[in-house]
Design an enzyme around this catalytic site. Structure first.
Site, PDB file in Angstrom:
ATOM      1  N   GLY A 124      30.104  26.450   4.631  1.00  0.00           N
ATOM      2  CA  GLY A 124      28.869  27.274   3.911  1.00  0.00           C
ATOM      3  C   GLY A 124      28.433  26.755   2.636  1.00  0.00           C
ATOM      4  O   GLY A 124      27.918  27.360   1.555  1.00  0.00           O
ATOM      5  N   SER A 129      28.924  20.956   6.787  1.00  0.00           N
ATOM      6  CA  SER A 129      29.848  21.162   7.612  1.00  0.00           C
ATOM      7  C   SER A 129      29.736  21.148   8.973  1.00  0.00           C
ATOM      8  O   SER A 129      30.080  20.662   9.862  1.00  0.00           O
ATOM      9  CB  SER A 129      31.037  22.110   6.996  1.00  0.00           C
ATOM     10  N   GLU A 162      21.567  22.040  17.657  1.00  0.00           N
ATOM     11  CA  GLU A 162      21.521  22.913  16.464  1.00  0.00           C
ATOM     12  C   GLU A 162      20.177  23.693  16.625  1.00  0.00           C
ATOM     13  O   GLU A 162      20.117  24.969  16.370  1.00  0.00           O
ATOM     14  CB  GLU A 162      21.329  22.147  15.012  1.00  0.00           C
ATOM     15  N   ASP A 174      20.417  15.926   7.945  1.00  0.00           N
ATOM     16  CA  ASP A 174      21.934  15.948   7.560  1.00  0.00           C
ATOM     17  C   ASP A 174      22.591  15.233   8.824  1.00  0.00           C
ATOM     18  O   ASP A 174      23.313  14.562   8.504  1.00  0.00           O
ATOM     19  CB  ASP A 174      22.269  17.647   7.674  1.00  0.00           C
TER      20      ASP A 174
HETATM   21  C1  GLA Z   1      19.263  21.928   5.828  1.00  0.00           C
HETATM   22  C2  GLA Z   1      18.810  21.328   7.128  1.00  0.00           C
HETATM   23  C3  GLA Z   1      18.091  20.119   6.724  1.00  0.00           C
HETATM   24  C4  GLA Z   1      17.062  20.227   5.619  1.00  0.00           C
HETATM   25  C5  GLA Z   1      17.714  20.723   4.398  1.00  0.00           C
HETATM   26  C6  GLA Z   1      16.709  20.847   3.007  1.00  0.00           C
HETATM   27  O1  GLA Z   1      20.374  21.283   5.085  1.00  0.00           O
HETATM   28  O2  GLA Z   1      19.686  21.324   7.950  1.00  0.00           O
HETATM   29  O3  GLA Z   1      17.558  19.550   7.997  1.00  0.00           O
HETATM   30  O4  GLA Z   1      15.590  20.804   5.919  1.00  0.00           O
HETATM   31  O5  GLA Z   1      18.432  22.006   4.612  1.00  0.00           O
HETATM   32  O6  GLA Z   1      16.286  19.787   2.726  1.00  0.00           O
END
Ligand code: GLA
Length: 387
Positions: A124, A129, A162, A174
């Site tokens: 979080g 994570s 996701e 990410d």
């Molecule tokens: C989260 C999402 C990413 C991106 C960021 C903001 O981490 O998983 O895809 O949009 O927010 O930059």
């Protein structure tokens, strides 16, 4: 670490010597925030902290999932034949989702697995994570089932899971940063084309320090999906006159000339952030190439201001941390990182000033917010690996 994990695996599942230990990192984004679902650029890097997994194939179709971080939940069990999102299955919806997504994409996963997870990314915290668990699961499946899949496709499959299994409309940043991480390098990724280059992060005399608000957030219950729809609607309105596919295609000038088409103050602010942030990211990477750390840091600060004022994804905890950090000697930049609404900020601090900055910011934060912030001096690490 490896021994501790293998011991626990043996206690839970009885070792037969065939289990292997795997690792996938977490990530921090330096600049390019909320641009990845707007066809813009991002500049994240993988961390040396992340998620460990001990795994082996089973002969039946049972999936046995356990996390040392959620010990109280015990082993959560399901079948690889019927993978469905279930709220009560908690964190296991992430690995389950990836296996489901791999199967959706045509990969054969007919046996189950025993997997033990352990993560040292505070969950979080906005250091991904969940994406780390996803990419780790994809990587484990590739190894255990001999899947013909590269790391970029592991990232895409993780994002797909996701989006479609966990219901969070995240972009690709990410999962890509985690799957493609490289030691001491950040990844300059064009999310419209998935073209990418590695940029060395030679911050001689400086450290990257992450500041954790300890305010937990989950993407699902945040306003993340709302921001995304606001941008989509702004784009739709701009497209009534402009031949574009994403906000990332616009320069600042083109945006200013055409922003009237949006005709809604809030949506204009959101779109403005997406356009300017993309341009800042391109300029920041250029500055870094020229070893112009000052410009790089200024752009990171501007990014933070735009996320606070125009994109409105911060909040009192992040604002306090960033504001206090920027007051400190030796702190050249600080801004929220990740989705926002809690989680972490990232800063670059002169090495000799790190200790005092952490102490002062920690004190001020506790006084104003009422609980402690945490601080991590981080290193940039590699993508997934078998240990
Ligand atoms: C989260 C999402 C990413 C991106 C960021 C903001 O981490 O998983 O895809 O949009 O927010 O930059």
């Amino acid at each position: 670490m490896k021994e501790k994990l293998l011991e626990k695996f043996d206690e839970l599942f009885k070792s037969d010597g065939t289990e292997k230990v795997y690792f996938a990192p977490g990530r921090v984004n330096l600049i390019g925030e909320h641009t990845d679902y707007n066809g813009g650029h991002v500049f994240p890097c993988a961390l040396t902290i992340g998620t460990y997994g001990v795994a082996r194939r089973r002969n039946d179709n049972k999936l046995m999932l356990y996390s040392m971080n959620f010990d109280g939940l015990g082993v959560i069990q399901c079948s690889v034949e019927s993978l469905k999102y279930k709220k009560e299955d908690d964190w296991t919806n992430y690995p389950k989702g990836v296996i489901w997504a791999l199967k959706e994409k045509g990969y054969t996963i007919d046996n189950g697995m025993d997997i033990l997870f352990y993560g040292n990314i505070p969950n979080g915290s906005g250091l991904s994570s969940s994406a780390s668990i996803e990419v780790l699961t994809g990587f484990i499946c590739k190894d255990l089932y001999g899947l013909d899949i590269d790391n970029i496709n592991i990232a895409l499959t993780s994002q797909y899971s996701e989006n479609n299994f966990n219901g969070v409309n995240c972009g690709i940043m990410d999962q890509f940063a985690i799957a493609m991480g490289k030691e001491n390098r950040a990844i300059f990724l064009d999310t419209a084309t998935l073209e990418y280059t590695y940029a060395p992060i030679n911050l001689a005399g400086y450290k990257i320090v992450i500041l954790n608000t300890n305010k937990k957030r989950g993407l699902g219950d945040s306003k993340y999906n709302e921001r995304r729809s606001e941008c989509e609607e702004a784009l739709r309105r701009l497209k009534t006159k402009l031949p574009i596919n994403s906000l990332g295609e616009l320069t600042e000038e083109e945006f200013e000339k055409n922003r009237y088409l949006i005709g809604d103050e809030v949506m204009e602010k959101r779109a403005k952030h997406a356009v300017y942030e993309n341009r800042r990211t391109i300029m920041a990477v250029e500055a870094l190439k020229n070893n112009d750390i000052e410009t790089f840091a200024n752009l990171i600060n501007q990014s933070g201001d735009s996320l606070r004022e125009d994109y409105e994804v911060t909040g009192v905890e992040l604002d306090t941390l960033v504001e206090e950090a920027r007051k400190q000697q030796g702190v050249i930049c600080a801004r929220m990182t990740g989705a926002g609404f809690g989680g972490c900020a990232v800063s670059i601090i002169k090495t000799e000033a790190v200790e005092s900055a952490i102490e002062n910011v920690g004190k001020a934060y506790k006084e104003k917010i009422g609980y402690n912030a945490d601080f991590y001096v981080v290193d940039i690490g590699n993508g997934p690996a078998i240990l």
